[in-house]
Design an enzyme around this catalytic site. Structure first.
Site, PDB file in Angstrom:
ATOM      1  CD  GLN A 172      32.994 -20.270  35.505  1.00 28.71           C
ATOM      2  OE1 GLN A 172      33.270 -21.288  34.910  1.00 28.71           O
ATOM      3  NE2 GLN A 172      33.901 -19.351  35.783  1.00 28.71           N
ATOM      4  CG  HIS A 173      31.770 -15.646  33.285  1.00 25.18           C
ATOM      5  ND1 HIS A 173      32.942 -15.487  33.977  1.00 25.18           N
ATOM      6  CD2 HIS A 173      31.960 -16.733  32.476  1.00 25.18           C
ATOM      7  CE1 HIS A 173      33.792 -16.439  33.621  1.00 25.18           C
ATOM      8  NE2 HIS A 173      33.229 -17.210  32.713  1.00 25.18           N
ATOM      9  CG  ASP A 210      28.712 -23.860  35.096  1.00 24.35           C
ATOM     10  OD1 ASP A 210      29.798 -23.250  35.025  1.00 24.35           O
ATOM     11  OD2 ASP A 210      27.856 -23.830  34.181  1.00 24.35           O
TER      12      ASP A 210
HETATM   13  O1  LIG Z   1      31.348 -19.101  30.758  1.00 23.46           O
HETATM   14  C1  LIG Z   1      31.566 -20.246  31.064  1.00 23.46           C
HETATM   15  C2  LIG Z   1      32.883 -20.659  31.593  1.00 23.46           C
HETATM   16  O2  LIG Z   1      33.811 -19.624  31.645  1.00 23.46           O
HETATM   17  C3  LIG Z   1      30.477 -21.274  30.891  1.00 23.46           C
HETATM   18  O3  LIG Z   1      30.959 -22.568  31.039  1.00 23.46           O
HETATM   19  C4  LIG Z   1      29.330 -20.977  31.820  1.00 23.46           C
HETATM   20  O4  LIG Z   1      29.738 -21.300  33.146  1.00 23.46           O
HETATM   21  C5  LIG Z   1      28.030 -21.635  31.412  1.00 23.46           C
HETATM   22  O5  LIG Z   1      28.038 -23.002  31.526  1.00 23.46           O
HETATM   23  P1  LIG Z   1      26.931 -24.032  31.011  1.00 23.46           P
HETATM   24  O6  LIG Z   1      25.598 -23.492  31.373  1.00 23.46           O
HETATM   25  O7  LIG Z   1      27.151 -24.254  29.556  1.00 23.46           O
HETATM   26  O8  LIG Z   1      27.211 -25.283  31.803  1.00 23.46           O
END
Ligand SMILES: O=C(CO)[C@@H](O)[C@H](O)COP(=O)(O)O
Ligand SMILES: Nc1ncnc2c1ncn2[C@@H]1O[C@H](COP(=O)(O)OP(=O)(O)O)[C@@H](O)[C@H]1O
Length: 476
Positions: A82-83, A239
């Site tokens: 995300q983000h 994700d």
């Molecule tokens: O920033 C967040 C949720 O807000 C993280 O959960 C990212 O989405 C990255 O996820 P992973 O790569 O650790 O699965």
């Protein structure tokens, strides 16, 4: 391979921080027929950055590893970290590497945005989340301030998953789940917030269309991937939203995910608005909500401590009073972007295994602390924690969660729940079904059950006290 399938084949992709994983799944039974994985690199000096073209290349490699099965897929969907701020020029090429979710450089911009637009409560009520450095809006504000030429050269802004979806389909499409982590999609209206966008000088025309749940993004148009041209492409999602689909999650069931990020979340029927900023009020990929708290220091931080101690990650030892807050990358929950790791309570008889156990305790405590805020009236107080992510395969992680939560724990057998969730989304699109119902039919949440153990209150109290007393060191 496809000869063994009962139904059409779908592909689910998890483009996460450390790697891309792809699964070819039988849409009827959920059987995984092939899988592939390719790594990403993260650079950026003081920040965290990745070249988006690397994700596309990794997607190609992961799909290639799936062999012939992938060439028979009827639908595909991409879940992604995300983000991340992906900035593209007029030719669709990255202006610069993407700023990732765990890049804490935008901390000053985050504070300014909160103050300029009415304070934390106003943000939570309007957007659903307080714009911490993780959110895309803070990253865009950072880019405009530090690299105005890059911001000026930007002709399109994308999130990681919709960057890949666009390369597959040629369509600029995102979904409400991932859009809800930008800070410029308001959960109160279910649309982009033009006032916030104007405030940060971002033209809404640079953003992708937000597809409705269940809507397709388009069809595969890229000839050079092994995916068949014309296969349906679902809108994809963030994700965590994809993992919620992959578990077929019903409201109130808590999930704890142990990966690069640590996350705790549950599906909720109520729109979250936490003015403390601990809980991000995300939308899920269907029509509900996904209140979530996220930490920056999870599996990588603990693995780093194990490496420093020259111990296997499972070589923990109980006992002793040593406490660690393993905030090696700064921390997001609690909001301590400039923190570093803190160790307290070392004695002559402290063993290396106890120090390693303290790293697990600190990482898990930080997540569980946020869990009560994440859960709302929908949540059963004794519901088991669903433990997922790469760390869920580790005994030390599992036992630490049991000891510090006091809750029963279920570890689903299915390991790639983000990719499975994306596959369920693709199957839902293809078969015109609710993707969560598809995942429940597949039985993805089934797994080993571990009964509740009494919570280790002494360790919890030591951690609480260290977090409070260490505040001056953690907020440099
Ligand atoms: O920033 C967040 C949720 O807000 C993280 O959960 C990212 O989405 C990255 O996820 P992973 O790569 O650790 O699965
Ligand atoms: N058997 C295992 N035991 C404990 N941890 C593991 C195991 N296998 C992988 N991991 C951890 O899983 C992490 C990757 O998890 P994953 O959920 O795939 O991350 P991400 O989605 O953030 O890229 C690695 O950092 C590693 O520490």
């Amino acid at each position: 391979m496809a000869a063994q399938a009962a139904g059409p084949l779908v592909v689910g992709v998890d483009s996460s921080t450390q790697s891309t994983k792809a699964l070819v799944v039988d849409a009827v039974t959920g059987a995984v027929l092939a899988r592939g994985q390719a790594s990403h690199t993260i650079g950026g000096g003081a920040g965290k950055e990745s070249d988006p073209r690397q994700w596309w290349q990794a997607l190609g490699e992961a799909l290639d590893q799936c062999g012939d099965a992938v060439r028979q897929a009827s639908a595909v969907s991409v879940g992604g970290q995300q983000h991340g701020l992906v900035t593209l020029d007029a030719a669709g090429e990255p202006v610069r590497p993407a700023l990732l979710w765990n890049d804490v450089r935008p901390a000053p911009q985050s504070e300014r945005l909160i103050a300029e637009l009415g304070g934390a409560k106003a943000w939570a009520d309007r957007v659903g989340s307080v714009p911490r450095p993780a959110l895309t809006v803070a990253k865009w504000a950072w880019l405009r301030e530090h690299e105005p030429d890059a911001a000026a050269a930007t002709a399109a802004v994308r999130l990681p998953h919709d960057y890949l979806t666009e390369r597959l389909t040629g369509e600029a499409v995102t979904d409400r789940g991932d859009a809800s982590g930008t800070g410029w999609w308001a959960s109160s209206t279910g649309a982009y917030d033009t006032e916030i966008l104007a405030h940060v000088g971002l033209d809404p025309a640079l953003l992708p269309r937000v597809a409705l749940p269940g809507e397709a993004a388009g069809t595969v148009h890229a000839g050079h991937l092994p995916l068949p041209k014309g296969a349906l492409v679902a809108a994809g999602t963030g994700d965590n939203m994809a993992a919620a689909l992959g578990l077929g999650l019903r409201p109130g069931l808590p999930v704890l995910s142990l990966g690069t990020s640590g996350t705790v979340y549950a599906v909720s029927t109520h729109r979250p608005a936490d003015p403390s900023g601990t809980v991000a009020g995300f939308a899920d990929a269907r029509g509900d909500w996904l209140p979530l708290a996220c930490t920056l220091n999870c599996t990588l931080a603990v693995d780093r401590v194990a490496a420093l101690l020259a111990r296997d990650r499972e070589a923990v030892e109980a006992g002793g009073g040593v406490v660690m807050l393993p905030y090696l990358d700064g921390e997001r929950t609690p909001n301590l972007p400039n923190a570093s790791g803190l160790v307290h309570g070392l004695r002559h008889d402290t063993t290396a295994g106890q120090v390693l156990q303290a790293a697990y305790d600190g990482a898990v405590f930080t997540l569980l602390e946020a869990l009560d805020r994440v859960l709302d009236a929908d949540a059963a107080p004794d519901a088991p924690l669903l433990l997922i992510g790469g760390g869920a395969r580790g005994r030390a992680w599992r036992e630490t969660v049991r000891r510090l939560s006091g809750r029963p724990v279920v570890v689903p057998e299915a390991q790639e729940l983000v990719a499975l969730g994306a596959a369920a989304q693709a199957a839902g699109l293809l078969l015109e079904e609710d993707p969560a119902a598809v995942a429940r039919r597949w039985g993805t949440a089934r797994g080993a059950e571990y009964e509740a153990r009494p919570r280790d209150d002494a360790a919890w109290e030591r951690l609480t006290a260290t977090l409070a007393d260490g505040a001056p060191l953690l907020r440099p």
